[in-house]
Design a protein around this motif. Structure first.
Motif, PDB file in Angstrom:
ATOM      1  N   ASP A  34       0.805  -1.226   0.000  1.00  0.00           N
ATOM      2  CA  ASP A  34       0.000   0.000   0.000  1.00  0.00           C
ATOM      3  C   ASP A  34       0.835   1.272   0.000  1.00  0.00           C
ATOM      4  N   ALA A  35       2.156   1.128  -0.111  1.00  0.00           N
ATOM      5  CA  ALA A  35       3.016   2.307  -0.104  1.00  0.00           C
ATOM      6  C   ALA A  35       4.375   1.960  -0.686  1.00  0.00           C
ATOM      7  N   ILE A  36       5.043   2.966  -1.222  1.00  0.00           N
ATOM      8  CA  ILE A  36       6.428   2.842  -1.672  1.00  0.00           C
ATOM      9  C   ILE A  36       7.302   3.505  -0.620  1.00  0.00           C
ATOM     10  N   LEU A  40      -0.184   4.526  -1.686  1.00  0.00           N
ATOM     11  CA  LEU A  40      -0.789   4.211  -2.976  1.00  0.00           C
ATOM     12  C   LEU A  40      -2.275   3.941  -2.792  1.00  0.00           C
ATOM     13  N   PHE A  41      -3.057   4.482  -3.712  1.00  0.00           N
ATOM     14  CA  PHE A  41      -4.501   4.263  -3.695  1.00  0.00           C
ATOM     15  C   PHE A  41      -4.938   3.765  -5.067  1.00  0.00           C
ATOM     16  N   HIS A  42      -5.936   2.895  -5.069  1.00  0.00           N
ATOM     17  CA  HIS A  42      -6.463   2.394  -6.329  1.00  0.00           C
ATOM     18  C   HIS A  42      -7.195   3.507  -7.061  1.00  0.00           C
ATOM     19  N   ALA A  55      -8.787  10.498   2.609  1.00  0.00           N
ATOM     20  CA  ALA A  55      -8.958  11.366   3.777  1.00  0.00           C
ATOM     21  C   ALA A  55      -8.350  10.845   5.081  1.00  0.00           C
ATOM     22  N   PRO A  56      -8.544   9.568   5.457  1.00  0.00           N
ATOM     23  CA  PRO A  56      -8.061   9.117   6.763  1.00  0.00           C
ATOM     24  C   PRO A  56      -6.548   9.173   6.949  1.00  0.00           C
ATOM     25  N   VAL A  57      -5.788   9.218   5.856  1.00  0.00           N
ATOM     26  CA  VAL A  57      -4.329   9.188   6.003  1.00  0.00           C
ATOM     27  C   VAL A  57      -3.656  10.489   5.581  1.00  0.00           C
ATOM     28  N   LEU A  58      -4.442  11.510   5.277  1.00  0.00           N
ATOM     29  CA  LEU A  58      -3.866  12.777   4.846  1.00  0.00           C
ATOM     30  C   LEU A  58      -2.875  13.348   5.860  1.00  0.00           C
ATOM     31  N   LYS A 108       3.842  12.760   4.165  1.00  0.00           N
ATOM     32  CA  LYS A 108       4.960  13.695   4.089  1.00  0.00           C
ATOM     33  C   LYS A 108       5.398  13.949   2.650  1.00  0.00           C
ATOM     34  N   LEU A 109       5.225  12.942   1.790  1.00  0.00           N
ATOM     35  CA  LEU A 109       5.688  13.033   0.411  1.00  0.00           C
ATOM     36  C   LEU A 109       4.595  13.463  -0.567  1.00  0.00           C
ATOM     37  N   GLY A 110       3.350  13.169  -0.225  1.00  0.00           N
ATOM     38  CA  GLY A 110       2.244  13.285  -1.153  1.00  0.00           C
ATOM     39  C   GLY A 110       1.589  11.918  -1.244  1.00  0.00           C
ATOM     40  N   TYR A 111       0.933  11.640  -2.370  1.00  0.00           N
ATOM     41  CA  TYR A 111       0.393  10.289  -2.556  1.00  0.00           C
ATOM     42  C   TYR A 111       0.327   9.954  -4.034  1.00  0.00           C
ATOM     43  N   LEU A 112       0.126   8.661  -4.317  1.00  0.00           N
ATOM     44  CA  LEU A 112       0.164   8.146  -5.676  1.00  0.00           C
ATOM     45  C   LEU A 112      -1.087   7.318  -5.946  1.00  0.00           C
ATOM     46  N   ILE A 113      -1.718   7.592  -7.081  1.00  0.00           N
ATOM     47  CA  ILE A 113      -2.886   6.827  -7.515  1.00  0.00           C
ATOM     48  C   ILE A 113      -2.427   5.821  -8.552  1.00  0.00           C
ATOM     49  N   ARG A 114      -2.774   4.577  -8.365  1.00  0.00           N
ATOM     50  CA  ARG A 114      -2.279   3.500  -9.232  1.00  0.00           C
ATOM     51  C   ARG A 114      -2.693   3.717 -10.697  1.00  0.00           C
TER      52      ARG A 114
END
Length: 208
Positions: free
Chosen positions: A117-119, A144-146, A159-162, A166-172
């Protein structure tokens, strides 16, 4: 464009978005009509790229004004389908002044190949570009989110992990979201993250 030449704050916001779009295009991070960019003005207005435009060839007409819920102030304007992911960040943290979303090759490939679920990115000097990092001797996770065409539903998953990002997030299969207190900082963080992802991809390819 929602502002006018007599509105220097709006013109400056448009210029910052256009410059960031050209920079992202030059690096290959916004192919075709991909990506979206926004910034929040000091008075709370939000400027965001219009839906469907190429981010490397933006004009002031390619930037529109939206309210905090993501609704264009001009009924004839059409905001990006992912506008809600921008307004979600602005609502989450009053210090956020700019949000950038790009579709690089490294981000897209890694998002499809990573099974967790994360890099995890660790021990890189450039990690210090992200808020709160003082040394390369650190480890940060990029969630990572689907992908989901229902952006409202995707926002509820993010929302729950915003608060822990620290880096941002990635959508698969899609791309990254990065933000900062202003456009220069957001762009520096995007460049830092894209460098890290390119390194991570290169190391994975070498290992195989």
């Amino acid at each position: 464009m929602s502002g006018t030449i007599a509105d220097p704050a709006w013109v400056e916001a448009c210029q910052q978005i256009m410059q960031a779009g050209r920079r992202m295009d030059a690096r290959g991070w916004v192919p075709a009509t991909a990506g979206n960019l926004s910034c929040r003005l000091a008075d709370g207005r939000i400027a965001i790229t219009r839906s469907g435009g190429h981010k490397g060839f933006l004009s002031e007409n390619g930037v529109i004004e939206i309210d905090p819920q993501g609704t264009p102030l001009n009924p004839g304007d059409r905001a990006s389908a992912e506008t809600l992911l921008h307004t979600q960040l602005y609502a989450h943290d009053a210090s956020i002044g700019a949000v950038l979303h790009g579709h690089s090759v490294a981000a897209t490939v890694l998002s499809m190949d990573e099974v967790s679920d994360a890099i995890t990115l660790a021990d890189y000097e450039i990690l210090k570009v992200f808020e709160g990092q003082k040394t390369h001797e650190t480890s940060l996770e990029l969630p990572l989110f689907h992908n989901d065409q229902d952006i409202a539903r995707l926002a509820t998953v993010v929302a729950p992990v915003l608060a822990d990002m620290k880096l941002g997030y990635l959508i698969r299969g899609h791309g990254v979201y990065v933000w900062g207190p202003d456009m220069p900082t957001a762009l520096a963080r995007l460049e830092g993250l894209e460098f890290l992802l390119a390194c991570h991809l290169a190391r994975q390819q070498k290992a195989h």
